[in-house]
Write a protein that holds these residues in place. Structure first.
Motif, PDB file in Angstrom:
ATOM      1  N   PRO A  41      -1.562  29.642  45.956  1.00 19.48           N
ATOM      2  CA  PRO A  41      -0.698  28.537  46.364  1.00 19.48           C
ATOM      3  C   PRO A  41      -1.442  27.201  46.323  1.00 19.48           C
ATOM      4  O   PRO A  41      -2.575  27.093  46.770  1.00 19.48           O
ATOM      5  CB  PRO A  41      -0.311  28.911  47.804  1.00 19.48           C
ATOM      6  N   GLY A  42      -0.772  26.187  45.745  1.00 15.71           N
ATOM      7  CA  GLY A  42      -1.367  24.852  45.712  1.00 15.71           C
ATOM      8  C   GLY A  42      -2.157  24.562  44.454  1.00 15.71           C
ATOM      9  O   GLY A  42      -2.592  23.443  44.241  1.00 15.71           O
ATOM     10  N   LYS A 100      -4.790  18.903  50.248  1.00 10.65           N
ATOM     11  CA  LYS A 100      -3.886  20.050  50.277  1.00 10.65           C
ATOM     12  C   LYS A 100      -4.535  21.258  49.602  1.00 10.65           C
ATOM     13  O   LYS A 100      -4.432  22.391  50.084  1.00 10.65           O
ATOM     14  CB  LYS A 100      -2.574  19.695  49.575  1.00 10.65           C
ATOM     15  N   ARG A 101      -5.210  21.007  48.497  1.00  9.77           N
ATOM     16  CA  ARG A 101      -5.874  22.106  47.790  1.00  9.77           C
ATOM     17  C   ARG A 101      -7.040  22.665  48.603  1.00  9.77           C
ATOM     18  O   ARG A 101      -7.279  23.878  48.584  1.00  9.77           O
ATOM     19  CB  ARG A 101      -6.352  21.625  46.417  1.00  9.77           C
ATOM     20  N   ASN A 141      -5.459  24.886  51.153  1.00 10.76           N
ATOM     21  CA  ASN A 141      -5.048  26.147  50.533  1.00 10.76           C
ATOM     22  C   ASN A 141      -6.252  27.058  50.277  1.00 10.76           C
ATOM     23  O   ASN A 141      -6.162  28.279  50.426  1.00 10.76           O
ATOM     24  CB  ASN A 141      -4.320  25.872  49.213  1.00 10.76           C
ATOM     25  N   ASP A 144      -7.265  28.598  53.540  1.00  8.58           N
ATOM     26  CA  ASP A 144      -6.302  29.653  53.883  1.00  8.58           C
ATOM     27  C   ASP A 144      -6.606  30.938  53.118  1.00  8.58           C
ATOM     28  O   ASP A 144      -6.589  32.038  53.678  1.00  8.58           O
ATOM     29  CB  ASP A 144      -4.873  29.203  53.566  1.00  8.58           C
ATOM     30  N   SER A 199      -6.845  26.939  59.399  1.00  8.07           N
ATOM     31  CA  SER A 199      -6.804  28.154  58.582  1.00  8.07           C
ATOM     32  C   SER A 199      -7.260  29.365  59.380  1.00  8.07           C
ATOM     33  O   SER A 199      -6.653  30.431  59.308  1.00  8.07           O
ATOM     34  CB  SER A 199      -7.686  27.979  57.339  1.00  8.07           C
ATOM     35  N   SER A 208      -2.075  26.892  59.572  1.00  6.75           N
ATOM     36  CA  SER A 208      -1.638  26.377  58.280  1.00  6.75           C
ATOM     37  C   SER A 208      -0.778  27.399  57.547  1.00  6.75           C
ATOM     38  O   SER A 208       0.254  27.055  56.956  1.00  6.75           O
ATOM     39  CB  SER A 208      -2.856  26.007  57.433  1.00  6.75           C
ATOM     40  N   LYS A 238       3.290  27.168  56.375  1.00  4.61           N
ATOM     41  CA  LYS A 238       3.783  27.396  55.023  1.00  4.61           C
ATOM     42  C   LYS A 238       4.919  28.420  55.015  1.00  4.61           C
ATOM     43  O   LYS A 238       5.919  28.264  54.299  1.00  4.61           O
ATOM     44  CB  LYS A 238       2.645  27.895  54.124  1.00  4.61           C
TER      45      LYS A 238
END
Length: 443
Positions: free
Chosen positions: A7-8, A300-301, A304, A307, A430, A435, A439
């Motif tokens: 994701p991302g 954002k990356r 991700n 996470d 995370s 987070s 999502k």
């Protein structure tokens, strides 16, 4: 076969980056399998726990000498070869000589360290065992060839070298087990492991049309390399203290049998640590691209990535933690069973190790190399202090808890630095699945 999406991250770009590092990933998978199957299970079951401890103790000393002897040159030489490929022979030849001299220079240090420790508490591992293994630092000077293949983005040749070296290593250890050879042969096998890899590098380098006979030493390049690589060397030593000091201190405070059990736990717990390195190597170019083009996507990356690291590491920790008793009772003989509860604790350090690797990419991207070294130093200091108090009192379980806390301190050290605190908060989101929950609910 389709590569699972993250994701991302753009799927097409991710597959492109992954293919560029796929050979390196495959090599690390091979190393992991060899380490787990042969060392953790076959060799442990062949040797008594005390013998396994005696076998592993030399590496607790020699790991420091090999870190020193590398001089932090590998990554720096790779960078220089990318910038100045026409000076390949001079850079490789100079780095080789520097590492070779440093390797021989560490032998007196190994002698001194052994006898200082032995004077405090008589060691069951003979000095000649340690001396045999200490020559790894000399042999590994040849491994500077790795920097050449890295600079050419020829990961598949590194894979060939790693696979060849580890196949030979595996066959050698299995042959020694089948022949029921004594412990000293397995001590030599530790040195042979380094010889196999170094020899494979030499063969591969020659096969690709290169000639080590053309290597040459350049004093000006030597001064340049030493001037710029010493922080990396210092960081490597700190990292060794951070990750390996617990085993050295167990060998000093406790019976050698306890080191054998703990070494088995560490081998099993760290067998999958190649995963975060492989993943971040694949997505790092995408993260750097986002940093240069879109700051919001950049953060954002990173979120991700954190996470993903938590999901992977927690998943592995749950399996090994709750399955530790079954693993030990099914695959290892009774004298190693005391390692099951230790594994259930130690394995959770992997969560912090995964997050540490991921956040390390952020520090590199932002140019915070000194901060990266400082966080490693903090983890090493905590590990040493806790082990001093906890190993004599709680044994190898104390060492496991010390490792867990030290890894946590190192990973979240960035919380205490104002300019990196935001990343620490992202990691906490995370870690506590905040987070990930956001999502899921947003969907």
């Amino acid at each position: 076969m389709r590569i699972p999406s993250i994701p991302g991250f753009d799927q097409q770009a991710f597959e492109k980056y992954l293919k560029n590092t796929g050979w390196l990933m495959l090599a690390k998978v091979g190393v992991m399998l060899v380490k787990s199957v042969v060392t953790t299970f076959a060799l442990s079951n062949y040797l008594e726990a005390s013998q396994f401890g005696i076998l592993n103790y030399p590496m607790t000393i020699v790991t420091f000498s090999t870190a020193i002897a590398a001089l932090g040159l590998d990554g720096f030489v790779t960078r220089e070869l990318i910038s100045r490929p026409e000076k390949k022979e001079a850079y490789l030849g100079t780095a080789f000589i520097l590492r070779l001299l440093a390797g021989f220079g560490t032998l007196p240090l190994v002698y001194l360290a052994y006898h200082i420790i032995n004077s405090a508490k008589p060691l069951q591992t003979p000095f000649h065992y340690v001396l045999i293994v200490a020559f790894i630092a000399v042999v590994q000077s040849v491994n500077i060839i790795d920097s050449f293949f890295q600079s050419k983005v020829q990961g598949k040749y590194i894979m060939y070298v790693q696979l060849a070296g580890n196949v030979l290593s595996t066959l050698t250890k299995l042959a020694f087990i089948v022949l029921k050879l004594p412990l000293i042969w397995f001590v030599y096998s530790l040195l042979l492991d380094a010889v196999f890899v170094a020899g494979s590098y030499l063969v591969m380098y020659q096969l690709k049309g290169n000639h080590i006979q053309r290597w040459k030493f350049d004093s000006s390049i030597a001064g340049y390399l030493l001037k710029h690589s010493w922080p990396l060397a210092f960081s490597a030593v700190l990292n060794t203290i951070y990750m390996k000091i617990d085993q050295g201190m167990i060998g000093t405070y406790l019976e050698i049998k306890q080191l054998g059990i703990y070494s088995n736990v560490a081998n099993l717990s760290e067998s999958y640590y190649f995963i975060p390195l492989a993943v971040v190597s694949s997505v790092f170019p995408a993260i750097m691209h986002a940093r240069n083009t879109d700051q919001e996507r950049y953060y954002k990356r990173l979120q991700n990535l954190y996470d993903l690291m938590v999901v992977l590491s927690v998943g592995a920790a749950i399996v090994l933690s709750f399955g530790s008793t079954y693993i030990y009772h099914w695959f290892l003989k009774r004298e190693y069973w005391a390692g099951a509860p230790v594994l259930a604790v130690y394995v959770w350090a992997g969560v912090f190790a995964f997050l540490g690797v991921a956040s390390g990419q952020y520090l590199i991207a932002e140019g915070y190399t000194k901060l990266a070294m400082l966080r490693t130093a903090a983890g090493a200091l905590v590990n040493v202090i806790l082990n001093i108090f906890w190993i004599p009192r709680y044994g190898i379980m104390g060492a496991a808890y010390a490792t867990l806390i030290a890894y946590g301190v190192a990973a979240f050290f960035i919380l205490f630095i104002p300019r990196t605190r935001g990343q620490g908060i992202q990691m906490l989101k995370s870690l506590f699945l905040i987070s990930l929950f956001q999502k899921i609910t947003n969907r």
